[in-house]
Each structure stands twice: as structure tokens, then as C-alpha cells.
Write an enzyme that holds these catalytic residues in place. Structure first.
Site, mmCIF file in Angstrom:
data_model
loop_
_atom_site.group_PDB
_atom_site.id
_atom_site.type_symbol
_atom_site.label_atom_id
_atom_site.label_comp_id
_atom_site.label_asym_id
_atom_site.label_seq_id
_atom_site.Cartn_x
_atom_site.Cartn_y
_atom_site.Cartn_z
ATOM 1 N N TYR A 20 -8.620 -15.704 8.889
ATOM 2 C CA TYR A 20 -9.487 -16.489 8.000
ATOM 3 C C TYR A 20 -8.670 -17.185 6.917
ATOM 4 O O TYR A 20 -8.836 -18.388 6.668
ATOM 5 C CB TYR A 20 -10.517 -15.552 7.362
ATOM 6 C CG TYR A 20 -11.645 -16.223 6.622
ATOM 7 C CD1 TYR A 20 -12.720 -16.780 7.314
ATOM 8 C CD2 TYR A 20 -11.663 -16.278 5.226
ATOM 9 C CE1 TYR A 20 -13.775 -17.376 6.631
ATOM 10 C CE2 TYR A 20 -12.716 -16.867 4.545
ATOM 11 C CZ TYR A 20 -13.771 -17.412 5.248
ATOM 12 O OH TYR A 20 -14.812 -18.004 4.580
ATOM 13 N N SER A 30 -12.687 -22.170 1.213
ATOM 14 C CA SER A 30 -13.085 -20.889 0.633
ATOM 15 C C SER A 30 -12.132 -20.625 -0.522
ATOM 16 O O SER A 30 -11.062 -21.249 -0.607
ATOM 17 C CB SER A 30 -12.943 -19.800 1.697
ATOM 18 O OG SER A 30 -12.918 -18.519 1.123
HETATM 19 P P1 NAD Z 1 -23.376 -17.975 8.559
HETATM 20 O O1 NAD Z 1 -22.927 -16.940 9.530
HETATM 21 O O2 NAD Z 1 -24.552 -17.683 7.689
HETATM 22 O O3 NAD Z 1 -23.645 -19.369 9.302
HETATM 23 C C1 NAD Z 1 -22.687 -19.911 10.175
HETATM 24 C C2 NAD Z 1 -23.360 -20.895 11.116
HETATM 25 O O4 NAD Z 1 -22.326 -21.416 11.979
HETATM 26 C C3 NAD Z 1 -24.417 -20.253 12.031
HETATM 27 O O5 NAD Z 1 -25.573 -21.065 12.060
HETATM 28 C C4 NAD Z 1 -23.721 -20.189 13.393
HETATM 29 O O6 NAD Z 1 -24.627 -20.284 14.496
HETATM 30 C C5 NAD Z 1 -22.809 -21.408 13.299
HETATM 31 N N1 NAD Z 1 -21.663 -21.333 14.230
HETATM 32 C C6 NAD Z 1 -20.858 -20.270 14.478
HETATM 33 N N2 NAD Z 1 -19.954 -20.601 15.403
HETATM 34 C C7 NAD Z 1 -20.165 -21.894 15.751
HETATM 35 C C8 NAD Z 1 -19.562 -22.791 16.660
HETATM 36 N N3 NAD Z 1 -18.515 -22.414 17.431
HETATM 37 N N4 NAD Z 1 -20.027 -24.051 16.747
HETATM 38 C C9 NAD Z 1 -21.095 -24.437 15.994
HETATM 39 N N5 NAD Z 1 -21.726 -23.630 15.123
HETATM 40 C C10 NAD Z 1 -21.261 -22.358 15.008
HETATM 41 O O7 NAD Z 1 -22.077 -18.287 7.665
HETATM 42 P P2 NAD Z 1 -21.957 -18.913 6.192
HETATM 43 O O8 NAD Z 1 -21.679 -17.802 5.251
HETATM 44 O O9 NAD Z 1 -23.072 -19.847 5.917
HETATM 45 O O10 NAD Z 1 -20.577 -19.714 6.361
HETATM 46 C C11 NAD Z 1 -20.523 -21.127 6.505
HETATM 47 C C12 NAD Z 1 -19.132 -21.589 6.130
HETATM 48 O O11 NAD Z 1 -18.877 -21.261 4.762
HETATM 49 C C13 NAD Z 1 -18.003 -20.951 6.946
HETATM 50 O O12 NAD Z 1 -17.006 -21.929 7.218
HETATM 51 C C14 NAD Z 1 -17.460 -19.901 6.009
HETATM 52 O O13 NAD Z 1 -16.124 -19.573 6.268
HETATM 53 C C15 NAD Z 1 -17.634 -20.604 4.679
HETATM 54 N N6 NAD Z 1 -17.632 -19.709 3.528
HETATM 55 C C16 NAD Z 1 -18.558 -18.722 3.429
HETATM 56 C C17 NAD Z 1 -18.528 -17.883 2.320
HETATM 57 C C18 NAD Z 1 -19.497 -16.766 2.148
HETATM 58 O O14 NAD Z 1 -19.270 -15.918 1.270
HETATM 59 N N7 NAD Z 1 -20.595 -16.703 2.902
HETATM 60 C C19 NAD Z 1 -17.558 -18.070 1.314
HETATM 61 C C20 NAD Z 1 -16.639 -19.107 1.451
HETATM 62 C C21 NAD Z 1 -16.683 -19.915 2.566
#
Ligand code: NAD
Length: 257
Positions: free
Chosen positions: A152, A139
Site C-alpha cells: 500500500y 493517502s
Molecule cells: P472501500 O472498500 O469502501 O471502496 C472501494 C471501492 O473500490 C469499492 O466500491 C470496490 O468495489 C471498488 N473496487 C475494488 N477493486 C476494484 C477494481 N479492481 N476495479 C474497480 N473498482 C474496484 O474503500 P475506501 O476506503 O472508500 O477507499 C477508496 C480509496 O481511498 C482507496 O484508493 C484507498 O486506498 C483510499 N484511501 C482510503 C482511506 C481510508 O481510511 N478509508 C484513507 C486514505 C486513502
């Protein structure tokens, strides 16, 4: 950038960014394992993507046995794993003095244990093949800090160190490792934070979006799932292992280095 005949395992791929990466990888020719704790959503995704190119894998990334069984199921079906995208993640925000210890441990388990366990499980297969690409979902918070996000930020910084060690250990065996560092992307993970941060900081939801989430960008735009998926494809499909031990920020210039 193509992934023809490659097998990719993506955690947290039943929704959000992981699903976007799965769609992009399939369009580039990869077979994709949709590993997620939410099996109903994973099965729906596989039905949509096509059972010939996608498979649902039940996996809580914090559970070593579940991770090992999931990786084995992919190898049993397709014979190899070429790309791991360790993407599953959640967000929990509190000031440090109020951060429940259980929530802290849950955050570190999903982000750090999850990346470690999935990497540990795929590496023997990648080493046997003599090739592989590990992508860890970092991130902008792998590079900088924000209030309320102690767990985080700690976890996302930690992934930088893990990727560098994977790059060092894996390099001689043909395996590379890199980190993707997105800015804010409108997924359920971010939508949940907007009212939470507004309440904790005593500001409006509009102010959270405009000042906290987009205030540092050069165009006041969210990064999109497609933007992140394109970076993932670049790392996964890069033709040589010259590109290893790196991190790439995709954030509309929120953070520059
Ligand atoms: P999201 O909530 O849309 O999707 C997350 C997915 O992970 C879901 O399908 C959930 O069921 C799954 N999940 C949660 N816990 C789990 C576990 N213990 N085992 C297996 N699967 C699990 O989130 P997102 O925004 O798509 O985030 C995905 C990644 O991107 C994360 O690592 C997040 O930190 C990173 N990220 C997101 C953003 C943002 O702004 N959305 C920015 C930077 C980084």
C-alpha cells in the site's frame, strides 16, 4: 466551487469514499459515471442518484480493455470527460516476510495499474477538449510508512510520481493532475483492517483505533468521507490550472508538511 455541465468519471464509486465524492460532485452540478467492479452496488447507487445525472460503468481498473470500454461508454453517452477520480483501492496487510507475492501484485495492479490505465484512457479525450482534471486517490501513506503496509505504501508513494508526470505532460494541453491524501476514514476498507492489525500486532482492536489509526491526529478524530469529498471538489472545480502537480493531506493533522 461548481462543476456545472462537467462530466466526471470516478472509479470505486459504488461505495466508501468514491461514493461520497460522487454525491458531492452531483450536488455541485456534475454528471457522474460510477465505475466499479461491483456492478450490483453501482446500479443501486445510480438508482439512488438518478439516471439522468449518474451512470453505472462496469470496470475492473486492472483490465485495460474494461477501462477503455468504460471510458468510451461515458464519452458515448455524455460526449466528454472533464474529471477523472482514480479512487478504486483495496487494502491487504502483512509483514513483508509473510506478504504473499500474489497479494503484492494485486495491490500494485489495483492502485498503480488502475491509475495509469484510467489516466491513459481519458487523456486523449481531455487533450481533444483542451481541458481536464485528473485526481489520484493517495493517502497519508503517500507521505509516510506504517508497518504491515509495504504494498500500500509503495503504491501510494508511486501515485505521487505518476501525478507529477501527468501534470508535466498534460499542462501544455490544458490538463492538470493532483493527489488527495486522506488520513483514516471509517469505510469497509478500514473496518476490515482493525481486527487484522489487532491479530498481527497482538493488541486490542481499541488500541489499533486509538493508537495506530488516530494516535497521530491532533483531535483523535477520523477524517470523514465528506472531508475527502470536499478536497476532491476543490481540486476538480478550481478555476485554473495553476493548481497542478500538488498533493493535499486531509487527516486531522496526523501528518503535516
Ligand atoms: P472501500 O472498500 O469502501 O471502496 C472501494 C471501492 O473500490 C469499492 O466500491 C470496490 O468495489 C471498488 N473496487 C475494488 N477493486 C476494484 C477494481 N479492481 N476495479 C474497480 N473498482 C474496484 O474503500 P475506501 O476506503 O472508500 O477507499 C477508496 C480509496 O481511498 C482507496 O484508493 C484507498 O486506498 C483510499 N484511501 C482510503 C482511506 C481510508 O481510511 N478509508 C484513507 C486514505 C486513502
Amino acid at each position: 466551487m461548481q462543476l456545472n455541465d462537467k462530466v466526471s468519471l470516478i472509479t470505486g464509486a459504488a461505495g466508501g469514499i468514491g461514493l461520497g465524492i460522487a454525491r458531492r460532485f452531483i450536488a455541485a452540478g456534475s454528471k457522474v459515471a460510477i465505475a466499479d467492479i461491483n456492478m450490483d452496488a453501482a446500479r443501486q447507487v445510480v438508482a439512488e442518484l438518478g439516471e439522468d445525472r449518474a451512470m453505472a460503468v462496469a470496470m475492473d481498473v486492472t483490465d485495460e480493455d474494461a477501462v477503455n470500454a468504460g471510458v468510451q461508454a461515458v464519452v458515448d453517452r455524455w460526449g466528454r470527460v472533464d474529471v477523472l477520480v482514480s479512487n478504486a483501492g483495496v487494502q491487504i496487510v502483512h509483514p513483508i516476510e509473510d506478504f504473499p507475492f500474489a497479494a503484492w501484485k494485486k495491490m500494485l495492479a489495483i492502485h498503480l495499474d488502475g491509475a495509469f490505465l484510467t489516466t491513459k484512457a481519458v487523456l486523449p479525450h481531455m487533450y481533444a477538449q483542451g481541458s481536464g482534471s485528473v485526481l489520484l486517490m493517495g493517502s497519508v501513506h503517500s507521505k509516510l510508512a506504517s508497518p504491515l503496509k509495504s504494498a500500500y505504501v509503495t503504491a501510494k508513494h508511486g501515485l505521487m510520481g505518476l501525478a507529477r508526470v501527468i501534470a508535466k505532460e498534460g499542462g501544455p494541453k490544458g490538463v492538470r493532475a493532483n493527489v488527495i491524501c486522506p488520513g483514516f476514514v471509517r469505510t469497509p476498507l478500514v473496518d476490515k483492517q482493525i481486527p487484522e492489525q489487532a491479530k498481527t500486532l497482538g493488541i486490542s482492536e481499541e488500541e489499533v483505533v486509538n493508537n495506530i489509526m488516530l494516535g497521530g491526529t491532533v483531535t483523535k478524530e477520523f477524517t470523514t468521507i465528506e472531508d475527502v469529498a470536499e478536497v476532491a471538489l476543490t481540486f476538480a472545480a478550481f478555476p485554473t490550472n495553476a493548481l497542478t502537480g500538488q498533493s493535499l493531506i486531509v487527516s486531522h493533522g496526523w501528518h503535516m508538511e
